[in-house]
Scaffold this motif. Structure first.
Motif, mmCIF file in Angstrom:
data_model
loop_
_atom_site.group_PDB
_atom_site.id
_atom_site.type_symbol
_atom_site.label_atom_id
_atom_site.label_comp_id
_atom_site.label_asym_id
_atom_site.label_seq_id
_atom_site.Cartn_x
_atom_site.Cartn_y
_atom_site.Cartn_z
ATOM 1 N N ASP A 141 25.785 56.551 15.886
ATOM 2 C CA ASP A 141 25.179 55.223 16.036
ATOM 3 C C ASP A 141 26.264 54.163 15.942
ATOM 4 N N PHE A 142 26.209 53.186 16.838
ATOM 5 C CA PHE A 142 27.202 52.111 16.826
ATOM 6 C C PHE A 142 26.560 50.847 17.386
ATOM 7 N N GLU A 143 27.357 49.792 17.520
ATOM 8 C CA GLU A 143 26.793 48.530 18.006
ATOM 9 C C GLU A 143 27.528 48.030 19.238
ATOM 10 N N ARG A 144 26.768 47.515 20.187
ATOM 11 C CA ARG A 144 27.338 46.804 21.337
ATOM 12 C C ARG A 144 27.298 45.320 21.026
ATOM 13 N N ARG A 145 28.180 44.547 21.702
ATOM 14 C CA ARG A 145 28.140 43.088 21.493
ATOM 15 C C ARG A 145 26.887 42.503 22.139
ATOM 16 N N GLU A 146 26.428 41.373 21.628
ATOM 17 C CA GLU A 146 25.383 40.605 22.304
ATOM 18 C C GLU A 146 25.964 40.164 23.641
ATOM 19 N N PRO A 147 25.184 40.236 24.731
ATOM 20 C CA PRO A 147 25.725 39.817 26.021
ATOM 21 C C PRO A 147 26.151 38.346 26.001
ATOM 22 N N GLY A 148 27.386 38.089 26.446
ATOM 23 C CA GLY A 148 27.874 36.714 26.597
ATOM 24 C C GLY A 148 27.388 36.139 27.924
ATOM 25 N N PRO A 149 27.798 34.893 28.262
ATOM 26 C CA PRO A 149 27.292 34.231 29.476
ATOM 27 C C PRO A 149 27.506 35.043 30.758
ATOM 28 N N ARG A 150 28.599 35.817 30.821
ATOM 29 C CA ARG A 150 28.885 36.540 32.072
ATOM 30 C C ARG A 150 28.563 38.030 31.987
ATOM 31 N N ASP A 151 27.921 38.441 30.894
ATOM 32 C CA ASP A 151 27.661 39.869 30.683
ATOM 33 C C ASP A 151 26.297 40.298 31.190
ATOM 34 N N VAL A 152 26.229 41.571 31.553
ATOM 35 C CA VAL A 152 24.931 42.183 31.800
ATOM 36 C C VAL A 152 24.727 43.293 30.774
ATOM 37 N N LEU A 153 23.504 43.401 30.310
ATOM 38 C CA LEU A 153 23.124 44.500 29.408
ATOM 39 C C LEU A 153 22.432 45.535 30.285
ATOM 40 N N ILE A 154 22.948 46.761 30.240
ATOM 41 C CA ILE A 154 22.433 47.822 31.117
ATOM 42 C C ILE A 154 21.848 48.936 30.270
ATOM 43 N N GLU A 155 20.604 49.279 30.544
ATOM 44 C CA GLU A 155 20.024 50.476 29.945
ATOM 45 C C GLU A 155 20.544 51.658 30.756
ATOM 46 N N ILE A 156 21.264 52.564 30.107
ATOM 47 C CA ILE A 156 21.883 53.663 30.852
ATOM 48 C C ILE A 156 20.832 54.737 31.152
ATOM 49 N N LEU A 157 20.758 55.117 32.431
ATOM 50 C CA LEU A 157 19.808 56.160 32.833
ATOM 51 C C LEU A 157 20.519 57.500 32.997
#
Ligand code: NAP
Ligand code: ZN
Ligand code: ZN
Length: 349
Positions: free
Chosen positions: A20-36
């Motif tokens: 278990d780990f943490e990703r950063r909160e998406p910044g203005p230019r980021d996309v959050l992707i649910e990996i399939l």
């Protein structure tokens, strides 16, 4: 921060296990992707076992990532929630050097943030790859996945696909040329499909007798078992271009001798140990030995769109993540047709 579940190697001799780990909160230019889906590349194995040196643990491998965008930053233009997205071998680069400006971020002279086993541009924050539930990536380093490609089969295009497409394009492989592909694995089988689609006459040079029917189905016109030196002697001075996708030490000279005058052998395989080269293998026919690593973002998108037009994707065996360690062992034995792809649903249950 975004709690994320993954599978990691804790050290070079440990099995992969839940992490278990943490990703950063998406910044203005980021996309959050649910990996399939995420493919299993042989580079994942080299790195998880620290065969290339410098490994960073715990390591969450995986750089053949496809998924669905679930959130975008305020300045994101290329994606909206619900879109398909892909991530390959790197998630950032310096953006200012000559290579980055030429769209060849993979050759960045500054710092490349590899998708895993690397660090972000701050040089400190470790990156974690696609054997995980989600990833946050700047939209400029995120690919569009064409809708007509089957998703699990598209995942390996993000590394195996672009790694073979890029040198085929760079060296202008096309009709009337004889191409040999050495090693029919994840990269090799994509090289056969792509070179054949570009009009080349393709021969597979393999250590596995049993792969002949597959090689022909994938588009090869000829198949030669490379273990018998006589078989290779018969092919001396034959090929314009050879793509060497072998993961283990092997005799490079035996393959260089199959190039015609001015032919090129491109190494994409990265065996952990040095390989001796005989000067005569090169000098007598003005042959060239080159290397190539993945491709830039622009060319990766071009490759994905090309594959969508030509209906090309990877032959895959889809597995739940709980079978990843077994998949590594089978890949090492060449027992995969031709890429394992993890269905990340198995990590969300
Ligand atoms: P893979 O699926 O394991 O395929 C490797 C193939 O090499 C095998 O299927 C086998 O083909 C052949 N092979 C294996 N051991 C051999 C040996 N001892 N002697 C001769 N042939 C052998 O691996 P992959 O994912 O395609 O990756 C291949 C290599 O490319 C790895 O080293 C990987 O790290 C590297 N790679 C490089 C890049 C890049 O950008 N340059 C990108 C991705 C991967 P046959 O059964 O047909 O002989
Ligand atoms: Zn790879
Ligand atoms: Zn750069």
């Amino acid at each position: 921060m975004l709690p994320t579940r993954g599978y990691a190697a804790r050290g070079p001799t440990s099995l992969l296990e839940p992490f278990d780990f943490e990703r950063r909160e998406p910044g203005p230019r980021d996309v959050l992707i649910e990996i399939l889906y995420c493919g299993i590349c042989h580079s994942d194995i080299h790195q998880a076992r620290d065969e290339w040196g410098g490994a960073i643990f715990p390591m969450v491998p995986g750089h053949e990532i496809v998924g669905r965008v679930t959130r975008v930053g305020s300045e994101v233009r290329k994606f909206k929630a619900g879109d398909l997205a892909g991530v390959g071998c790197f998630v950032d680069s310096c953006r200012t050097c000559e290579s980055c400006r030429a769209g060849l971020e993979q050759y960045c002279e500054g710092h490349v943030a590899w998708t895993y086993n690397g660090t972000e541009q701050d040089g400190k924050t470790p990156t974690y790859g696609g054997y995980s539930t989600q990833i946050v990536v700047d939209e400029s380093y995120t690919l569009k996945i064409p809708a007509n490609l089957p998703l699990a089969n598209a995942a390996p295009l993000l590394c195996a696909g672009i790694t073979t497409y890029s040198p085929l394009r760079h060296f202008n492989v096309g009709p009337g040329q004889r191409v040999a592909v050495v090693g029919l694995g994840g990269l090799g089988h994509m090289a056969v499909k792509l070179a054949a689609s570009m009009g080349a006459e393709v021969t597979v040079l393999s250590t596995s007798k049993t792969k002949e029917a597959d090689a022909r189905r994938l588009g090869a016109q000829d198949f030669v078992v490379s273990l018998d030196p006589k078989n290779l002697d018969d092919l001396a001075n034959r090929f314009d271009f050879i793509l060497d996708a072998v993961s283990a030490p092997h005799d490079l000279n035996a393959y260089l001798n199959l190039l015609r005058r001015d032919g090129v052998l491109v190494l994409v395989g990265v065996p952990p140990k040095p390989i001796p080269v005989q000067a005569f293998s090169l000098v007598l026919k003005r042959r060239r030995l080159a290397g190539s690593v993945i491709g830039g973002i622009r060319e990766t998108q071009e490759m994905l769109d090309y594959c969508a037009r030509k209906n090309i994707a990877s032959d895959v065996e889809v597995i739940p993540i709980q079978q990843v360690n077994e998949a590594y062992e089978r890949t090492l034995k060449g027992d995969v047709k031709y890429r394992f792809v993890i269905d990340l649903k198995s990590l969300k249950e």
